[in-house]
Design an enzyme around this catalytic site. Structure first.
Site, short mmCIF file in Angstrom:
data_model
loop_
_atom_site.label_atom_id
_atom_site.label_comp_id
_atom_site.label_asym_id
_atom_site.label_seq_id
_atom_site.Cartn_x
_atom_site.Cartn_y
_atom_site.Cartn_z
N THR A 76 73.22 -89.71 15.10
CA THR A 76 73.13 -88.27 15.37
C THR A 76 73.42 -87.47 14.10
O THR A 76 72.70 -86.51 13.78
CB THR A 76 74.14 -87.89 16.48
OG1 THR A 76 73.83 -88.66 17.65
CG2 THR A 76 74.08 -86.41 16.81
N ASN A 154 63.58 -94.96 22.42
CA ASN A 154 64.74 -95.66 22.98
C ASN A 154 64.56 -96.00 24.46
O ASN A 154 65.14 -96.95 24.96
CB ASN A 154 66.01 -94.83 22.78
CG ASN A 154 65.84 -93.38 23.15
OD1 ASN A 154 65.00 -92.69 22.58
ND2 ASN A 154 66.63 -92.91 24.09
N GLN A 182 66.32 -97.07 16.75
CA GLN A 182 65.97 -98.21 17.60
C GLN A 182 65.15 -99.27 16.87
O GLN A 182 64.80 -100.30 17.45
CB GLN A 182 65.20 -97.74 18.85
CG GLN A 182 66.04 -96.91 19.80
CD GLN A 182 67.19 -97.70 20.46
OE1 GLN A 182 67.19 -98.94 20.46
NE2 GLN A 182 68.16 -96.99 21.00
N SER A 202 71.65 -96.29 12.91
CA SER A 202 72.98 -96.23 13.53
C SER A 202 73.54 -97.65 13.66
O SER A 202 72.86 -98.55 14.16
CB SER A 202 72.83 -95.61 14.92
OG SER A 202 74.03 -95.73 15.63
N GLY A 203 74.79 -97.84 13.23
CA GLY A 203 75.39 -99.17 13.22
C GLY A 203 75.45 -99.85 14.58
O GLY A 203 75.13 -101.04 14.71
N THR A 240 86.28 -88.99 3.45
CA THR A 240 86.67 -90.33 3.02
C THR A 240 85.85 -91.37 3.77
O THR A 240 85.74 -91.32 4.99
CB THR A 240 88.18 -90.55 3.25
OG1 THR A 240 88.86 -89.53 2.51
CG2 THR A 240 88.63 -91.91 2.78
N CYS A 328 72.28 -91.52 27.70
CA CYS A 328 72.91 -90.21 27.79
C CYS A 328 72.59 -89.54 29.12
O CYS A 328 73.24 -88.60 29.52
CB CYS A 328 72.44 -89.33 26.65
SG CYS A 328 72.43 -90.17 25.09
#
Ligand SMILES: Cc1ncc(COP(=O)(O)O)c(C=O)c1O
Length: 389
Positions: A76, A154, A182, A202-203, A240, A328
């Site tokens: 996102t 997705n 995806q 995205s991990g 960080t 979602c």
């Protein structure tokens, strides 16, 4: 408490389990090497080097230069950063082109822009979920600041022809962003041969932890960061670095790249067997997106005369996890915007279930799902007013 070994997890497009090798790679940076990678002493060098190694691993998965990778907190954030950068660097342009089937992480930013005076053109799809390249090309004008088109959906797994879309964007000289959340680790990506400006991953969709992602920024693109503050990530994302998770994403990218061809064949075989046998066992069922190129792991199936929310609850009782539309939307009664865009009427969209397989999915799990799902559908149909009438 449910023992996870009993769970049949067929919701890998929502999230994936962390690969044990990823956890092992992360562990030293959670337990021992806690230094801030920006610090000057030697203790921090180990952390800084590990972050840079992860950048190389992610770049290898995407076929780009390590310097083109910016680590973020999620898909996102990557999407929002691409929008922000494209619009800030072309302030004179007030138009964005996107599609009707994007994830909310693109849909919502696009809708917000409308409230700020931008014009947003939303390209529709056909019954198979395919995009018209002609409609896309026609939508682009001199005022277009950004084109944002997902690589694969997705909910249905339908793959858009990103190479051709990139050609259109290049011909019109407009920056292109693709949400590849995806896709990463599921199909080969070679950004050296793909003329686009931004790509999001995205991990947690490729067996790394939640809360880490990356944005590819083409080295020739102008860039403006979304998060400002310190000079982290070469002034492209302040904050960080989440070193342990970044190391995890790097390891996950390395594993995904190494396993990609074999794993995709294995997963496709599982998915194809599941779909074929499910359709044999259940009448009045159909695969959404059939006929279009699809990700090997995704199966969105529409069943007549059922409410997917009720099916989800019954499958949950059997420890089977899948989803109705995108994750979602679980718990919401609105039909999926993706399936609606493909022409499904409300009842059809609300009768659809998504099963998504992954690296840890097994034949035995598919067998169990093939036993349970038809029984659940049969039960629901027996209760349905249409059958009772
Ligand atoms: C296509 C797509 N884009 C973006 C996202 C959001 O990713 P994240 O959960 O990392 O913010 C998702 C997650 O479901 C997705 O499927």
């Amino acid at each position: 408490m449910i023992a996870t070994e009993k769970i049949i997890y067929l919701d890998n497009n929502a999230t994936t389990p962390i690969d044990p090798a990823v956890l092992e790679a992360m562990r030293p940076f959670l337990e021992e090497y806690f230094a801030n990678p920006s610090s000057g002493y030697q203790f921090a060098t180990r952390v800084r080097n590990a972050v840079e190694q992860a950048r190389e691993q992610v770049a290898a998965l995407l076929g780009c230069e390590p310097g083109e990778i910016v680590f973020t907190s999620c898909g996102t954030e990557s999407n929002n950063t691409a929008f922000h950068s494209a619009l800030e660097t072309r302030p004179e342009c007030k138009h964005v082109v996107t599609t009707a089937v994007e994830h909310s992480a693109v849909r919502k930013p696009a809708q917000e822009l409308e409230q700020h005076g931008y014009k947003v053109t939303v390209i529709g799809v056909d019954n198979s979920g395919r995009l018209s390249l002609r409609a896309l090309a026609d939508a682009i004008c001199a005022d277009t600041a950004l084109i944002s088109v997902m690589w694969a959906n997705n909910e249905t797994g339908v793959i858009f022809p990103i190479e051709e879309i990139a050609e259109v964007a290049r011909d019109k000289n407009v920056p292109l962003h693709t949400d590849a959340v995806q896709v990463a680790g599921k199909i080969p990506i070679n950004l050296r041969e793909l003329p686009l400006q931004f790509l999001s991953i995205s991990g947690h969709k490729l067996h790394a932890p939640k809360g880490v992602g990356a944005l590819y920024v083409n080295r020739r693109s102008r860039f403006r960061p979304l998060l400002v503050g310190g000079s982290h990530e070469n002034n492209r994302r302040a904050g960080t670095e989440n070193a342990a998770s970044i190391v995890g994403l790097g390891k996950a990218a390395e594993i995904a790249l190494a396993k990609l061809p074999d794993e995709q064949t294995r997963v496709r075989n599982l998915r194809d067997r599941f779909e074929k046998m499910l359709l044999e066992r259940i009448a009045a069922a159909r695969v959404n997106g059939i006929g279009a190129p699809r990700l090997a792991n995704t199966s969105s199936v529409m069943f007549d005369e059922i409410e997917s929310e009720a099916a989800l609850m019954m499958l949950d009782q059997e420890n089977i996890c899948c989803s109705a539309g995108s994750a979602c939307r679980t718990g919401s009664l609105h039909p999926s915007h993706v399936l609606s865009a493909m022409g499904l009427v409300n009842e059809q969209a609300r009768g659809s279930l998504r099963f998504s397989f992954g690296r840890f999915s097994t034949e035995a799990e598919v067998d169990r799902a093939l036993f349970v799902v038809p029984r659940v559908i049969e039960k629901l149909r027996a209760l349905s007013p249409a059958t009772a009438g």
